[in-house]
Scaffold this active site. Structure first.
Site, mmCIF file in Angstrom:
data_model
loop_
_atom_site.group_PDB
_atom_site.id
_atom_site.type_symbol
_atom_site.label_atom_id
_atom_site.label_comp_id
_atom_site.label_asym_id
_atom_site.label_seq_id
_atom_site.Cartn_x
_atom_site.Cartn_y
_atom_site.Cartn_z
ATOM 1 C CE LYS A 3 -4.073 3.220 -4.613
ATOM 2 N NZ LYS A 3 -4.501 4.075 -3.488
ATOM 3 C CE1 TYR B 161 28.870 -4.575 -8.578
ATOM 4 C CE2 TYR B 161 26.624 -5.387 -8.441
ATOM 5 C CZ TYR B 161 27.690 -4.912 -9.193
ATOM 6 O OH TYR B 161 27.555 -4.775 -10.541
HETATM 7 C C1 LIG Z 1 -5.225 3.181 -2.597
HETATM 8 C C2 LIG Z 1 -6.542 3.609 -2.041
HETATM 9 C C3 LIG Z 1 -7.513 2.659 -1.687
HETATM 10 C C4 LIG Z 1 -7.237 1.176 -1.655
HETATM 11 O O1 LIG Z 1 -6.515 0.887 -0.494
HETATM 12 P P1 LIG Z 1 -6.156 -0.625 -0.074
HETATM 13 O O2 LIG Z 1 -5.501 -0.469 1.240
HETATM 14 O O3 LIG Z 1 -5.233 -1.131 -1.128
HETATM 15 O O4 LIG Z 1 -7.413 -1.385 -0.030
HETATM 16 C C5 LIG Z 1 -8.766 3.118 -1.320
HETATM 17 N N1 LIG Z 1 -9.040 4.441 -1.273
HETATM 18 C C6 LIG Z 1 -8.114 5.379 -1.571
HETATM 19 C C7 LIG Z 1 -8.478 6.806 -1.472
HETATM 20 C C8 LIG Z 1 -6.836 5.001 -1.958
HETATM 21 O O5 LIG Z 1 -5.912 5.928 -2.214
#
Ligand SMILES: *Cc1c(COP(=O)(O)O)cnc(C)c1O
Length: 377
Positions: free
Chosen positions: A51, A272
């Protein structure tokens, strides 16, 4: 660590390309991280969570490499991420949409060969209605809420779901899953609570394999691993467990160009708001990446970059396109226009930068900006 790109490796070509930062993604390290996770959970399988463009590293490149490693299950958050990935993956690879089946996405899902993770009865009904309308069986994954209150069938929908599974053959369930909220903290009671909840669910839905562990879960022990682990961050070199040495290999390094160097007297305001005032005479370098490139503003007067192992503290606020660092610790003339400093690499891990920024490695990775030149090795 020894295989990490050194900063000097990337100084050539900057002018040609116009890039002022190089984000290097070591695909062989990614592959070794996958192999490592696979050997830990064997004979269970390892999926890849890709993702958010594989946590910012490039979902197509990452998924292609992992599919060559034998990975056949890929998780994304949104349908459009799944659609983008479908053409680059082998036919027998499965792509799952974690955020569920949104109304109106049913046909796109079926036509794209994308498998929804169903998170509620309402989603189940729409999927099953779609299956009946198309006169075919449709695949799905069932996600259960075991205590995170984010996604998944809530406990009170389980009886209706069990009944639907008994009476309705339109949906083929590939496996059931749940997500751990505190897997990076092995001492958290929440892990045991969620495992107990998942075991009760497995008794209610005994016909299916279970997918449970994310990166942290893989390292919580066999009980958490299930039939299909779903690591994300560990593949990309992030630490799966807080507070212990990171067993994964770094995948990402980031080198950013110096665009100006100056010497200033004591009492000089920097950046800034004049938020930083030099204590003594100082040599400062302006580095060509800022919050628009994913360096959080919270690094102002906190974080650092490195040059050949020497820590160069960030002084003053982080600008949109640059940060200023104090390079007084380096011999004069060491850094000049076109020199590069290490933002991520052998001397500064994702976790180091995240800690200084008051955030987590996930946020650092997923925000690394689009202005860097990406190099895949
Ligand atoms: C993002 C996610 C993962 C992966 O998690 P990590 O901590 O990056 O290994 C696994 N399962 C679900 C449902 C997620 O949303």
């Amino acid at each position: 660590m020894g295989s990490m790109l050194s900063v000097s490796d990337v100084s050539t070509g900057a002018e040609v390309q116009g890039a002022t930062g190089f984000l290097t993604i070591d695909l062989s390290a990614l592959g070794r991280n996958y192999d490592r996770l696979a050997s830990i959970v064997a004979p269970s399988r390892v999926a890849a969570v890709v993702k958010a463009d594989a946590y910012g590293l490039g979902a197509e490149r990452v998924a292609t490499i992992l599919s060559r490693k034998g990975c056949r299950q890929f998780f994304v958050a949104h349908l459009n991420e799944a659609m983008a990935l479908r053409p680059v993956l082998p036919r027998d690879a499965q792509i799952f949409v974690l955020n569920g089946l949104q109304p109106g996405q049913e046909i796109a899902c079926t036509e794209g060969g994308i498998i929804p993770v169903l998170n509620a009865m309402e989603q189940w009904r729409r999927w099953s209605t779609t299956a009946r309308a198309l006169n075919r069986t449709l695949s799905a994954v069932l996600q259960f809420d075991t205590g995170m209150s984010r996604l998944g069938f809530p406990p009170d929908e389980r009886p209706a779901l069990a009944e639907a599974l008994r009476s309705d053959g339109t949906v083929e369930v590939l496996f059931i899953m749940s997500h751990l909220a505190s897997a990076d903290e092995p001492d958290s009671d929440q892990n045991g609570e969620q495992l107990a909840a998942m075991r009760r669910i497995a008794v209610e839905f005994p016909d299916f394999d279970m997918s449970f562990a994310n990166s942290g879960g893989v390292f919580l022990g066999d009980a958490y691993q299930g039939a299909l682990a779903r690591p994300g961050i560990a593949l990309y070199g992030g630490a799966p467990t807080a507070g212990v040495p990171n067993p994964m290999e770094p995948v990402v390094s980031l080198a950013v160009a110096v665009v100006q160097v100056r010497t200033v007297p004591a009492g000089t305001k920097v950046g800034y708001g004049g938020a930083h005032v030099t204590q003594g005479a100082a040599r400062l370098a302006t580095i060509a990446a800022g919050y628009a490139d994913g360096l959080p503003r919270s690094l102002g007067d906190r974080g650092a970059v490195y040059h050949e192992g020497v820590r160069l503290p960030i002084v003053g606020r982080v600008s949109m396109d640059s940060i200023t660092v104090d390079v007084s610790a380096l011999p004069e003339g060491t850094l000049t226009l076109g020199s590069f400093v290490e933002v991520l690499g052998p001397h500064q891990t994702l976790e180091d930068l995240a800690r200084d920024a008051g955030t987590i490695a996930y946020e650092i990775l997923t925000r690394l900006g689009s202005r860097y030149q990406r190099r895949y090795r």
